[in-house]
Design a protein around this motif. Structure first.
Motif, PDB file in Angstrom:
ATOM      1  N   VAL A 262       2.905   1.085 -10.322  1.00  0.00           N
ATOM      2  CA  VAL A 262       3.681   0.459  -9.259  1.00  0.00           C
ATOM      3  C   VAL A 262       4.931  -0.198  -9.847  1.00  0.00           C
ATOM      4  CG1 VAL A 262       3.684  -1.385  -7.536  1.00  0.00           C
ATOM      5  CG2 VAL A 262       1.713   0.129  -7.725  1.00  0.00           C
ATOM      6  N   THR A 263       4.765  -0.871 -10.963  1.00  0.00           N
ATOM      7  CA  THR A 263       5.899  -1.533 -11.604  1.00  0.00           C
ATOM      8  C   THR A 263       6.979  -0.524 -11.987  1.00  0.00           C
ATOM      9  OG1 THR A 263       4.473  -3.277 -12.460  1.00  0.00           O
ATOM     10  CG2 THR A 263       6.594  -2.960 -13.569  1.00  0.00           C
TER      11      THR A 263
ATOM     12  N   TYR B 121       7.444   2.453 -10.723  1.00  0.00           N
ATOM     13  CA  TYR B 121       8.011   3.034  -9.505  1.00  0.00           C
ATOM     14  C   TYR B 121       9.081   2.118  -8.915  1.00  0.00           C
ATOM     15  CZ  TYR B 121       8.466   5.237  -4.986  1.00  0.00           C
ATOM     16  OH  TYR B 121       8.990   5.849  -3.880  1.00  0.00           O
ATOM     17  N   MET B 122       8.776   0.830  -8.829  1.00  0.00           N
ATOM     18  CA  MET B 122       9.749  -0.113  -8.271  1.00  0.00           C
ATOM     19  C   MET B 122      10.973  -0.227  -9.173  1.00  0.00           C
ATOM     20  SD  MET B 122       7.528  -3.104  -6.418  1.00  0.00           S
ATOM     21  CE  MET B 122       6.479  -3.514  -7.793  1.00  0.00           C
ATOM     22  N   ARG B 123      10.755  -0.246 -10.478  1.00  0.00           N
ATOM     23  CA  ARG B 123      11.875  -0.328 -11.421  1.00  0.00           C
ATOM     24  C   ARG B 123      12.793   0.878 -11.258  1.00  0.00           C
ATOM     25  NH1 ARG B 123      13.359   1.272 -16.517  1.00  0.00           N
ATOM     26  NH2 ARG B 123      14.476  -0.288 -17.743  1.00  0.00           N
ATOM     27  N   GLN B 124      12.194   2.075 -11.206  1.00  0.00           N
ATOM     28  CA  GLN B 124      12.986   3.290 -11.041  1.00  0.00           C
ATOM     29  C   GLN B 124      13.746   3.274  -9.720  1.00  0.00           C
ATOM     30  OE1 GLN B 124       9.929   6.266 -11.472  1.00  0.00           O
ATOM     31  NE2 GLN B 124      10.276   6.496 -13.667  1.00  0.00           N
ATOM     32  N   ALA B 125      13.102   2.813  -8.664  1.00  0.00           N
ATOM     33  CA  ALA B 125      13.746   2.769  -7.347  1.00  0.00           C
ATOM     34  C   ALA B 125      14.961   1.853  -7.366  1.00  0.00           C
ATOM     35  CB  ALA B 125      12.741   2.313  -6.292  1.00  0.00           C
ATOM     36  N   VAL B 126      14.817   0.697  -7.987  1.00  0.00           N
ATOM     37  CA  VAL B 126      15.937  -0.249  -8.050  1.00  0.00           C
ATOM     38  C   VAL B 126      17.071   0.331  -8.887  1.00  0.00           C
ATOM     39  CG1 VAL B 126      16.664  -2.502  -8.925  1.00  0.00           C
ATOM     40  CG2 VAL B 126      14.526  -2.290  -7.634  1.00  0.00           C
ATOM     41  N   LEU B 127      16.744   0.899 -10.049  1.00  0.00           N
ATOM     42  CA  LEU B 127      17.790   1.455 -10.912  1.00  0.00           C
ATOM     43  C   LEU B 127      18.499   2.638 -10.245  1.00  0.00           C
ATOM     44  CD1 LEU B 127      16.048   1.171 -14.389  1.00  0.00           C
ATOM     45  CD2 LEU B 127      17.831  -0.307 -13.438  1.00  0.00           C
ATOM     46  N   GLU B 128      17.750   3.463  -9.502  1.00  0.00           N
ATOM     47  CA  GLU B 128      18.373   4.570  -8.776  1.00  0.00           C
ATOM     48  C   GLU B 128      19.298   4.046  -7.685  1.00  0.00           C
ATOM     49  OE1 GLU B 128      15.336   7.263  -7.397  1.00  0.00           O
ATOM     50  OE2 GLU B 128      14.662   7.660  -9.456  1.00  0.00           O
ATOM     51  N   ARG B 129      18.903   2.984  -7.028  1.00  0.00           N
ATOM     52  CA  ARG B 129      19.747   2.383  -5.984  1.00  0.00           C
ATOM     53  C   ARG B 129      21.045   1.860  -6.589  1.00  0.00           C
ATOM     54  NH1 ARG B 129      19.442   0.285  -0.637  1.00  0.00           N
ATOM     55  NH2 ARG B 129      21.564  -0.406  -0.248  1.00  0.00           N
ATOM     56  N   ILE B 130      20.946   1.217  -7.747  1.00  0.00           N
ATOM     57  CA  ILE B 130      22.140   0.722  -8.429  1.00  0.00           C
ATOM     58  C   ILE B 130      23.067   1.884  -8.761  1.00  0.00           C
ATOM     59  CG2 ILE B 130      22.982  -0.310 -10.589  1.00  0.00           C
ATOM     60  CD1 ILE B 130      20.436  -2.101 -10.504  1.00  0.00           C
TER      61      ILE B 130
ATOM     62  N   ASP C  94       0.823  -1.204   0.000  1.00  0.00           N
ATOM     63  CA  ASP C  94       0.000   0.000   0.000  1.00  0.00           C
ATOM     64  C   ASP C  94       0.861   1.259   0.000  1.00  0.00           C
ATOM     65  OD1 ASP C  94      -2.321  -1.516  -0.038  1.00  0.00           O
ATOM     66  OD2 ASP C  94      -2.655  -1.351   2.132  1.00  0.00           O
ATOM     67  N   LYS C  95       1.954   1.240   0.750  1.00  0.00           N
ATOM     68  CA  LYS C  95       2.869   2.390   0.761  1.00  0.00           C
ATOM     69  C   LYS C  95       3.498   2.602  -0.609  1.00  0.00           C
ATOM     70  CE  LYS C  95       4.100   2.066   5.641  1.00  0.00           C
ATOM     71  NZ  LYS C  95       5.176   1.786   6.608  1.00  0.00           N
ATOM     72  N   VAL C  96       3.940   1.499  -1.214  1.00  0.00           N
ATOM     73  CA  VAL C  96       4.543   1.595  -2.552  1.00  0.00           C
ATOM     74  C   VAL C  96       3.521   2.120  -3.548  1.00  0.00           C
ATOM     75  CG1 VAL C  96       5.542   0.273  -4.456  1.00  0.00           C
ATOM     76  CG2 VAL C  96       6.240  -0.214  -2.101  1.00  0.00           C
ATOM     77  N   LYS C  97       2.304   1.593  -3.466  1.00  0.00           N
ATOM     78  CA  LYS C  97       1.248   2.011  -4.392  1.00  0.00           C
ATOM     79  C   LYS C  97       0.933   3.495  -4.241  1.00  0.00           C
ATOM     80  CE  LYS C  97      -3.390   0.827  -5.902  1.00  0.00           C
ATOM     81  NZ  LYS C  97      -4.579   0.020  -5.678  1.00  0.00           N
ATOM     82  N   ARG C  98       0.855   3.967  -2.999  1.00  0.00           N
ATOM     83  CA  ARG C  98       0.590   5.398  -2.769  1.00  0.00           C
ATOM     84  C   ARG C  98       1.714   6.267  -3.330  1.00  0.00           C
ATOM     85  NH1 ARG C  98      -1.327   3.567   2.221  1.00  0.00           N
ATOM     86  NH2 ARG C  98       0.552   4.239   3.308  1.00  0.00           N
ATOM     87  N   LEU C  99       2.956   5.844  -3.127  1.00  0.00           N
ATOM     88  CA  LEU C  99       4.085   6.610  -3.667  1.00  0.00           C
ATOM     89  C   LEU C  99       4.076   6.615  -5.191  1.00  0.00           C
ATOM     90  CD1 LEU C  99       6.859   5.519  -1.177  1.00  0.00           C
ATOM     91  CD2 LEU C  99       6.023   7.846  -1.535  1.00  0.00           C
ATOM     92  N   ALA C 100       3.749   5.478  -5.777  1.00  0.00           N
ATOM     93  CA  ALA C 100       3.673   5.408  -7.243  1.00  0.00           C
ATOM     94  C   ALA C 100       2.590   6.353  -7.761  1.00  0.00           C
ATOM     95  CB  ALA C 100       3.389   3.975  -7.686  1.00  0.00           C
ATOM     96  N   GLU C 101       1.431   6.317  -7.124  1.00  0.00           N
ATOM     97  CA  GLU C 101       0.338   7.207  -7.536  1.00  0.00           C
ATOM     98  C   GLU C 101       0.734   8.667  -7.368  1.00  0.00           C
ATOM     99  OE1 GLU C 101      -2.886   5.827  -5.098  1.00  0.00           O
ATOM    100  OE2 GLU C 101      -3.328   4.138  -6.446  1.00  0.00           O
TER     101      GLU C 101
END
Length: 76
Positions: A30-31, A33-42, A17-24
């Protein structure tokens, strides 16, 4: 088209739910958002490793922000 790999992640409902709210909030899926988060972490990890290598190469010597701006001709 480049090869792509699909993976899945498990979240507790409240975590998702937190991830979904941040994506919105950011106007992306959501996909995405998570992809961007992982690539930014890398990218952050690579930047950190580069900084460590640069610090080791300089034997711990650092340069102040004002000196860098001066060297770049950006001092006011």
């Amino acid at each position: 088209m480049a090869d792509t790999i699909v993976t899945s992640l498990r979240f507790k409902n409240d975590q998702y739910d937190k991830v979904k709210r941040l994506a919105e909030f950011n106007g992306v899926s959501v996909t995405m958002y998570m992809r961007q988060a992982v690539l930014e972490r890398i990218e952050d990890e690579e930047d950190y490793k580069d900084a460590q290598a640069n610090l080791a190469a300089s034997h711990g010597e650092t340069v102040s922000r004002s000196e860098i701006l001066k060297r770049l001709g950006m001092d006011a």
